[in-house]
Scaffold this motif. Sequence first.
Motif, mmCIF file in Angstrom:
data_model
loop_
_atom_site.group_PDB
_atom_site.id
_atom_site.type_symbol
_atom_site.label_atom_id
_atom_site.label_comp_id
_atom_site.label_asym_id
_atom_site.label_seq_id
_atom_site.Cartn_x
_atom_site.Cartn_y
_atom_site.Cartn_z
ATOM 1 N N ALA A 14 10.278 -38.664 27.109
ATOM 2 C CA ALA A 14 11.160 -37.521 26.826
ATOM 3 C C ALA A 14 11.706 -36.938 28.128
ATOM 4 O O ALA A 14 11.485 -35.782 28.466
ATOM 5 N N SER A 16 15.112 -37.327 29.413
ATOM 6 C CA SER A 16 16.560 -37.278 29.626
ATOM 7 C C SER A 16 17.025 -35.890 30.045
ATOM 8 O O SER A 16 18.105 -35.731 30.597
ATOM 9 N N GLY A 38 14.430 -41.141 25.967
ATOM 10 C CA GLY A 38 15.044 -40.039 25.229
ATOM 11 C C GLY A 38 15.655 -40.596 23.954
ATOM 12 O O GLY A 38 15.649 -41.807 23.727
#
Length: 259
Positions: A14, A16, A38
């Motif tokens: 996670a 991004s 992401g």
Amino acid sequence: MDLGLTGKKAIVCASSRGLGKGCAQALAEAGCDIVLNGRTEAVLEETRKEIRDRYNVSVLSIAADVSSPEGQRALLSACPDPDILVNNNGGPPRRDYTELDREAMLDGAIQNFVTPVELIQAVAPGMKERGFGRIVNITSLSVKMPIEGLDLSSGARAGLTAFLAGVCRQLAPHGVTINNLLPGKMDTDRLRGGFERAAQQTGTSLDDIRAQQAAEIPTGRFGNAEEFGQACAFLCSRYAGYITGQNLLMDGGLYPAAF
């Protein structure tokens, strides 16, 4: 400071945007090759190019839900032998405990408990063989201090913390550490979304809501992704090999405790 991470490989879940991105940037600055993750391909690709161009390291991006078996397989296919794993995932939406049904509770547990454990199960054996590994879990201040509406997130993350308290001591003799970073009020999209809800519910302006909440923090401000990422990079460094099983609060002093 040379963190001793040049050429190390890191999976950052996670990543991004927000705190995950901050961790990926700090690790890239320290010389790590990065695998980003992401759900939104356009945002992920923008982050990949930004980090690659700025730090001149290898950056791969995997657009996938890290909570799904398929997403995990994709990440591990891109980097089957990571030296560093940063576990991160979106938390369940803010909701009163009376509104939670079984499905919602199971989803929350999968996101914030089961998923990081599964990834640790996958990468820890290789780390043990190589004699080096750094695992950092992004949890939350809510593990220590209740936050209204985040009971499910708090429970799942606290469960993860307790689960790994024993696991980290099994891995410690092999040069593998597990630590947790507990963000408080960080200047992220999630926090700003909370401001918007509070403004709608109270009729107070966004600026006033922001100022009121910042004033509750002893430092008088919100944290940011850059400083959060640098703390993550230190926990992954050669200097942190004697630190394991710890919960590092990054909350500007908001949690009032001596220990």
